[in-house]
Design a protein around this motif. Structure first.
Motif, PDB file in Angstrom:
ATOM      1  N   ILE A 242      74.550  63.968  16.194  1.00  0.00           N
ATOM      2  CA  ILE A 242      75.220  63.569  14.709  1.00  0.00           C
ATOM      3  C   ILE A 242      76.540  62.380  15.871  1.00  0.00           C
ATOM      4  N   MET A 243      76.119  61.443  15.360  1.00  0.00           N
ATOM      5  CA  MET A 243      77.174  60.112  15.999  1.00  0.00           C
ATOM      6  C   MET A 243      78.539  59.710  14.473  1.00  0.00           C
ATOM      7  N   ALA A 244      78.985  59.070  15.227  1.00  0.00           N
ATOM      8  CA  ALA A 244      79.992  58.517  14.092  1.00  0.00           C
ATOM      9  C   ALA A 244      78.916  57.658  13.335  1.00  0.00           C
ATOM     10  N   LYS A 245      78.277  56.988  13.729  1.00  0.00           N
ATOM     11  CA  LYS A 245      77.189  56.166  13.115  1.00  0.00           C
ATOM     12  C   LYS A 245      76.500  56.903  11.857  1.00  0.00           C
ATOM     13  N   ASP A 246      75.972  57.660  12.195  1.00  0.00           N
ATOM     14  CA  ASP A 246      75.752  58.357  11.075  1.00  0.00           C
ATOM     15  C   ASP A 246      76.352  58.938  10.102  1.00  0.00           C
ATOM     16  N   GLY A 247      77.444  59.153  10.246  1.00  0.00           N
ATOM     17  CA  GLY A 247      78.192  59.710   8.950  1.00  0.00           C
ATOM     18  C   GLY A 247      78.485  57.925   8.355  1.00  0.00           C
ATOM     19  N   LEU A 248      78.479  56.570   8.700  1.00  0.00           N
ATOM     20  CA  LEU A 248      79.247  55.844   8.018  1.00  0.00           C
ATOM     21  C   LEU A 248      78.020  55.626   7.399  1.00  0.00           C
ATOM     22  N   TRP A 249      76.364  55.931   7.826  1.00  0.00           N
ATOM     23  CA  TRP A 249      74.814  55.198   7.071  1.00  0.00           C
ATOM     24  C   TRP A 249      75.361  56.550   6.082  1.00  0.00           C
ATOM     25  N   LEU A 250      75.871  57.641   6.390  1.00  0.00           N
ATOM     26  CA  LEU A 250      75.333  58.675   4.811  1.00  0.00           C
ATOM     27  C   LEU A 250      76.132  58.695   4.247  1.00  0.00           C
ATOM     28  N   SER A 251      77.685  57.868   4.675  1.00  0.00           N
ATOM     29  CA  SER A 251      78.752  57.464   2.801  1.00  0.00           C
ATOM     30  C   SER A 251      77.500  56.285   2.450  1.00  0.00           C
ATOM     31  N   PHE A 252      77.108  55.384   3.139  1.00  0.00           N
ATOM     32  CA  PHE A 252      77.106  54.346   2.660  1.00  0.00           C
ATOM     33  C   PHE A 252      75.740  54.180   1.878  1.00  0.00           C
ATOM     34  N   VAL A 253      75.278  55.349   2.146  1.00  0.00           N
ATOM     35  CA  VAL A 253      73.535  56.057   1.020  1.00  0.00           C
ATOM     36  C   VAL A 253      74.382  56.589  -0.059  1.00  0.00           C
ATOM     37  N   ILE A 254      75.214  57.547   0.172  1.00  0.00           N
ATOM     38  CA  ILE A 254      75.440  57.785  -1.055  1.00  0.00           C
ATOM     39  C   ILE A 254      76.244  57.319  -1.996  1.00  0.00           C
ATOM     40  N   THR A 255      77.197  56.247  -1.546  1.00  0.00           N
ATOM     41  CA  THR A 255      77.977  55.134  -2.627  1.00  0.00           C
ATOM     42  C   THR A 255      76.918  54.328  -2.951  1.00  0.00           C
ATOM     43  N   LEU A 256      75.874  53.521  -2.095  1.00  0.00           N
ATOM     44  CA  LEU A 256      74.706  53.028  -3.021  1.00  0.00           C
ATOM     45  C   LEU A 256      74.260  54.022  -4.591  1.00  0.00           C
ATOM     46  N   SER A 257      73.699  55.353  -3.463  1.00  0.00           N
ATOM     47  CA  SER A 257      73.250  55.450  -5.083  1.00  0.00           C
ATOM     48  C   SER A 257      73.817  56.394  -6.257  1.00  0.00           C
ATOM     49  N   ALA A 258      75.490  56.729  -5.583  1.00  0.00           N
ATOM     50  CA  ALA A 258      76.416  56.307  -7.261  1.00  0.00           C
ATOM     51  C   ALA A 258      76.174  55.230  -7.888  1.00  0.00           C
ATOM     52  N   ALA A 259      75.611  53.863  -7.162  1.00  0.00           N
ATOM     53  CA  ALA A 259      76.281  53.128  -7.690  1.00  0.00           C
ATOM     54  C   ALA A 259      75.311  52.337  -8.213  1.00  0.00           C
ATOM     55  N   LEU A 260      73.977  52.813  -8.577  1.00  0.00           N
ATOM     56  CA  LEU A 260      72.587  52.487  -8.829  1.00  0.00           C
ATOM     57  C   LEU A 260      72.982  53.314  -9.943  1.00  0.00           C
ATOM     58  N   ALA A 261      73.153  55.003  -9.794  1.00  0.00           N
ATOM     59  CA  ALA A 261      73.295  55.552 -10.951  1.00  0.00           C
ATOM     60  C   ALA A 261      73.971  54.877 -12.172  1.00  0.00           C
ATOM     61  N   TYR A 262      75.223  54.517 -12.067  1.00  0.00           N
ATOM     62  CA  TYR A 262      75.816  54.198 -12.246  1.00  0.00           C
ATOM     63  C   TYR A 262      75.015  52.914 -13.798  1.00  0.00           C
ATOM     64  N   VAL A 263      74.643  51.919 -12.212  1.00  0.00           N
ATOM     65  CA  VAL A 263      74.024  50.713 -13.040  1.00  0.00           C
ATOM     66  C   VAL A 263      72.989  51.332 -14.362  1.00  0.00           C
ATOM     67  N   GLN A 264      71.981  52.204 -13.344  1.00  0.00           N
ATOM     68  CA  GLN A 264      71.640  52.553 -14.579  1.00  0.00           C
ATOM     69  C   GLN A 264      71.528  53.182 -16.200  1.00  0.00           C
ATOM     70  N   TYR A 265      72.763  54.393 -15.973  1.00  0.00           N
ATOM     71  CA  TYR A 265      72.964  54.873 -16.976  1.00  0.00           C
ATOM     72  C   TYR A 265      73.876  54.128 -17.758  1.00  0.00           C
ATOM     73  N   TYR A 266      74.588  53.381 -17.223  1.00  0.00           N
ATOM     74  CA  TYR A 266      76.287  53.040 -18.025  1.00  0.00           C
ATOM     75  C   TYR A 266      75.806  51.529 -18.703  1.00  0.00           C
ATOM     76  N   LEU A 267      75.557  50.846 -17.864  1.00  0.00           N
ATOM     77  CA  LEU A 267      75.252  49.624 -17.961  1.00  0.00           C
ATOM     78  C   LEU A 267      73.704  48.392 -18.270  1.00  0.00           C
ATOM     79  N   LEU A 268      72.935  48.988 -17.465  1.00  0.00           N
ATOM     80  CA  LEU A 268      71.508  48.883 -18.528  1.00  0.00           C
ATOM     81  C   LEU A 268      71.146  49.466 -19.143  1.00  0.00           C
ATOM     82  N   VAL A 269      71.828  50.861 -19.734  1.00  0.00           N
ATOM     83  CA  VAL A 269      70.704  51.563 -20.625  1.00  0.00           C
ATOM     84  C   VAL A 269      71.121  50.756 -21.948  1.00  0.00           C
TER      85      VAL A 269
END
Lengths: 269, 271
Positions: A242-269
């Motif tokens: 596991i390299m630094a790039k994998d850490g960055l990718w993981l952070s990106f996926v978590i942030t994106l998923s959190a953002a999409l969940a926020y959009v789904q439950y708070y803005l679009l509902v």
């Protein structure tokens, strides 16, 4: 013959997995876990906009991984009708999904309507299948197949099972080649037109012969394994890092998923 | 006697109890020796090699290895099995059988990983072999993508990485181009110079003199018909011809038809 060529191409081609792109450079374990996470998110969401965002992300990742988008779309859209069309089409109509009619027509005295709820349900289903199949295909295109097998160990699959799958993967190619050569040998002796009954005999003989060869190979391979110290409990090497790039990718996926969940439950509902 | 590694006395073996493969074989192999087994197809060479590697066992007769009798039951003991496998390595005739892992690298590492060799030591041996055999470009490839010569090199690497005291090879040069053949012979000579015992089965008579101290000739009767120094064996054309190792060859040259035994050795004297 073309079916065999397709099989060889689909299972053994690692042309894209060998390219130096974004997804190819990630650790296969991190990549697989994050892709599974995406697929779970796709299955749970009920929002078409979120699905479209995820599909767009998938296409972007395809571009960044230096995969020909035309090839990628062809590869994914071959499977989508198989998985979804037969289920999605009946869901459009009021018989399966009652609701507000959009178009109404009569077939053989039967009045049918495509409903708004049916259309939305079918579109949601199609989009879910499209996006999840696209992520699955992208994962298999950007990861060598033997690496995908090794990733199974992350999920607690026993080593002996992983090794057996690896050996199967290795020898499928050999058997495909045997079948291909046998077919060519038959063609060279009897030509292309064979009587139906004779054809059945040839296929039956081929299956029996292949079974016999695989049985002999099984014993010989087991001896080769014993010869190099195999004792029933395989020990496999682990060269994933596991390299630094994998850490960055993981952070990106978590942030994106959190953002999409926020959009789904708070803005679009 | 302590130098004796393998000792076979009147050994018989048959497949499925019906098809005889060895009929009364006697053989003695000493530490550091170079042994070559020659014989026609189906004369029992490969069966004997598998027996020396502890994969099959005699129906009758005595098989001894490293001073003790070698029986199937002894391999149930983990310690014995590990020690024996570390000491004896077999390169199979069919590389597709020997290379069963999805990649070349995994195949090379398979043996030492099973035998519990320390990771640092595995890495050292691996790096050395990859350099000597010049196979760095093949490591991530699947064995099915390799040529016959490349497969053979990888198969030899996957056995040499175990660093066995006895190296057994079944037709190591069959179907290879001359350069790859030379490369493999040099590798085996280097292994022998480092003290390893080399046992080779071959049809390739031109490698016999270089790779042997003693040559055993198998007959169609699945027994050893003669053994001796490579010079003794190779100079006996009648023996070689009677056992399908050479044949009468006819060709036209300067307007005349020549008929002579086809023996792929002594080219230099002929010149």
């Amino acid at each position: 013959m073309s079916a065999l060529s397709f099989l060889k191409g689909a299972i053994f081609a690692d042309e894209y997995a060998s390219k130096k792109g974004l997804l190819q450079s990630l650790d296969p374990r991190v990549k697989t876990v994050t892709f599974l996470f995406f697929i779970i998110q796709i299955l749970l969401t009920k929002n078409l906009f979120i699905l479209l965002c995820l599909y767009a992300l998938c296409l972007l990742l395809t571009l960044f991984s230096r995969i020909n988008v035309g090839f990628f779309l062809k590869r994914t859209w071959i499977f989508i009708p198989l998985f979804s069309l037969l289920i999605a089409i009946p869901a459009l109509f009021n018989i399966v999904t009652p609701g507000e009619p959009l178009i109404t027509f009569t077939i053989a005295g039967l009045k049918l309507s495509i409903t708004r709820q049916g259309l939305f349900g079918a579109a949601l289903f199609m989009m879910r299948v499209t996006t999840s199949v696209s992520f699955a295909v992208l994962l298999s295109l950007t990861t060598r197949h033997f690496e995908l097998l090794k990733v199974l160990r992350v999920f607690g699959i026993p080593q002996v099972f992983v090794m057996t799958l690896g050996i199967c993967y290795r020898y499928i190619y050999l058997f495909v080649e045997i079948v291909e050569n046998t077919y060519l040998a038959i063609k060279s002796r009897v030509g292309t037109t064979v009587h139906y009954t004779r054809g059945q005999h040839i296929v039956a003989w081929n299956i029996a012969s292949l079974w016999n060869r695989s049985y002999q190979l099984n014993e010989a391979v087991y001896q080769a394994m014993l010869s190099r110290g195999y004792r029933g409990e395989p020990v496999l090497g682990d060269d994933f890092k596991i390299m630094a790039k994998d850490g960055l990718w993981l952070s990106f996926v978590i942030t994106l998923s959190a953002a999409l969940a926020y959009v789904q439950y708070y803005l679009l509902v | 006697m302590d130098k004796l590694i393998f000792e076979l006395q009147d050994v018989y073996f048959s497949y499925l109890g019906r098809y005889p493969a060895l009929c009364g074989v006697d053989i003695h192999i000493r530490r550091g020796e170079r042994i070559i087994l020659v014989g026609a197809n189906g004369s029992g060479k490969s069966t004997l090699l598998q027996m020396l590697d502890g994969l099959i066992f005699p129906d009758r007769g005595i098989l001894k290895a490293f001073g003790g009798e070698l029986t199937e039951g002894r391999f149930n003991d983990d310690g014995f099995s590990k020690t024996f496998r570390k000491n004896v390595g077999l390169v199979f005739q069919n590389s597709d059988i020997q290379l069963f892992c999805p990649t070349v690298k995994e195949d090379i590492l398979f043996g030492p990983l099973q035998l519990g060799v320390a990771k640092k030591e595995i890495q050292r041996r691996f790096d050395e072999l990859v350099h000597v055999l010049d196979i760095a470009a093949l490591l991530d490839r699947s064995p099915h993508q390799l040529s016959i010569g490349e497969k053979r090199k990888v198969a030899i690497a996957s056995t040499l990485v175990i660093d066995p005291e006895v190296l057994i090879l079944d037709e190591p040069t069959a179907g290879l181009d001359p350069l790859t053949t030379r490369h493999i012979i040099d590798l085996l000579l280097a292994a022998n110079a480092a003290g390893k015992t080399i046992i080779t089965a071959t049809h390739d008579l031109h490698i016999v003199e270089e790779l042997s101290d003693v040559v055993y000739v198998f007959s169609q009767g699945k027994r050893i018909i003669r053994h001796g120094s490579p010079q003794e064996i190779l100079s006996d054309s009648n023996l070689l011809q009677a056992n399908n190792l050479i044949h009468m060859h006819s060709h036209r040259h300067r307007g005349k038809t020549h008929i002579h035994p086809h023996l792929h050795i002594y080219h230099h004297e002929e010149e």
